[in-house]
Enzyme design. Structure first.
Site, PDB file in Angstrom:
ATOM      1  N   GLU A  41      -4.641   7.113  -5.718  1.00 51.44           N
ATOM      2  CA  GLU A  41      -4.833   6.274  -6.894  1.00 51.44           C
ATOM      3  C   GLU A  41      -6.162   6.618  -7.562  1.00 51.44           C
ATOM      4  OE1 GLU A  41      -4.381   2.141  -5.857  1.00 51.44           O
ATOM      5  OE2 GLU A  41      -2.439   2.464  -4.899  1.00 51.44           O
ATOM      6  N   ARG A  73       0.858  -1.184   0.000  1.00 50.52           N
ATOM      7  CA  ARG A  73       0.000   0.000   0.000  1.00 50.52           C
ATOM      8  C   ARG A  73       0.894   1.235   0.000  1.00 50.52           C
ATOM      9  NH1 ARG A  73      -2.976  -3.267  -1.318  1.00 50.52           N
ATOM     10  NH2 ARG A  73      -5.118  -3.731  -0.636  1.00 50.52           N
ATOM     11  N   HIS A 121      -1.410  -0.222 -10.034  1.00 50.12           N
ATOM     12  CA  HIS A 121      -2.010  -1.142  -9.069  1.00 50.12           C
ATOM     13  C   HIS A 121      -2.559  -2.387  -9.774  1.00 50.12           C
ATOM     14  CE1 HIS A 121      -3.836  -1.289  -4.752  1.00 50.12           C
ATOM     15  NE2 HIS A 121      -3.392  -2.470  -5.158  1.00 50.12           N
TER      16      HIS A 121
END
Length: 319
Positions: free
Chosen positions: A266, A237, A285
């Site tokens: 994000e 993360r 991601h």
């Protein structure tokens, strides 16, 4: 009247084609949102009519304020078996059932080593040059055999990384707050102190969960201990690493490079320094984004909806 269901953040528009929704479409009117909401207020406004909302991991957070602003919401489904971006106590207080799904293996592991190999062997970079017509190689690769792999967090994912690192003939060291020498050895690593982990690792991969304790765990002090040619890999993360400190270390020549799949914000803003630094390899991601994972995610979402409509919810999170 059909129950209204929102499927959020389906960036690739694959939710409806990846699973068989016919078992619920007679009772449910499904709307797919394929772009992120710009603000929490925009999310609340758009989701007002929906009784069911399906989440893709943590792309759209559901804090207490979100539940308070959605009085029609009764069922919230997240892909995966846990989602720290959902306030489960608030969900219970507002009468919202929260369900999860299964998942496939550990797809993040492939991204870890993909980032490592791109940083060291520049495969994607050289592929782009060849497609553009370049006749000869421009890079000299760096072999990872014999380099020390440091693992911050030797849980399920960290242990898998350790095993693959050993296949590359890399010695493996590890540290986390509760890791013991016995558990480290069982996971294929040698326990060291936090300071030694950062100082000795040629490649350091992060595999701790985001929590109050781990937020900012990798800051200027830790980065300052690393070798100037060391690589940092973060597929866990974003907020575990102090982004400003990482940018400073990279631009100041105090760190060899970084492979990043996760970020504080994000999608990663288009003007972020990570997008411009040659020493950084970025992916958007992708850790959980695989065909196999999506097939299970969306299949189980449909099952969750059907079970809820039948009055017998399954895979309920938080008791």
């Amino acid at each position: 009247m059909a129950v209204r269901c929102a499927v959020l953040d389906d960036y690739q528009n694959v939710a409806l084609s990846t699973a068989d929704w016919s078992v619920v479409t007679g009772d449910v009117d499904v709307t797919v949102f394929d772009t992120p909401f710009p603000t929490p207020d925009a999310a609340r406004a758009a989701l007002q009519p929906f009784e069911i909302v399906c989440l893709m991991r943590e792309r759209t957070p559901f804090p207490r304020a979100m539940f308070a602003g959605l009085p029609n919401l009764k069922l919230l489904i997240t892909t995966g078996a846990a989602n720290r971006a959902i306030d489960l106590p608030a969900a219970r207080e507002h009468g919202v059932t929260v369900c999860g799904t299964g998942s496939y293996g550990n797809p993040t592991i492939g991204i870890v080593f993909g980032l490592i190999l791109e940083l060291t062997r520049r495969i994607g970079f050289e592929n782009a040059r060849m497609k553009a017509g370049a006749p000869l190689q421009a890079t000299i690769g760096d072999d990872i055999e014999g380099k020390t792999m440091g693992i911050l967090g030797l849980g399920k994912l960290g242990t898998r990384v350790a095993g693959i690192a050993q296949a590359f003939r890399m010695p493996v060291i590890a540290w986390s707050p509760n890791l013991t020498a016995e558990k480290a050895q069982a996971g294929g690593a040698t326990l060291v102190s936090k300071e030694e982990l950062f100082a000795r690792a040629d490649i350091l991969s992060i595999h701790v969960q985001l929590s109050d304790r781990s937020r900012g765990m990798v800051g200027a002090a830790e980065l300052g201990l690393m070798k100037p040619d060391a690589l940092l890999i973060n597929t866990s993360r974003g907020p575990i690493v102090d982004e400003a400190a990482l940018v400073a270390a990279l631009t100041g020549g105090k760190l060899g490079g970084a492979g990043l799949d996760v970020y504080d914000v994000e999608p990663l803003p288009v003007d972020h320094p990570f997008r411009r630094l040659d020493t950084v390899v970025t992916t958007p991601h992708l850790g959980y984004v695989t065909k196999q994972n999506y097939a299970i995610y969306f299949r189980d979402m449909v099952e969750d909806i059907r079970a809820y409509l039948n009055g017998m919810p399954v895979r309920v999170l938080g008791g």
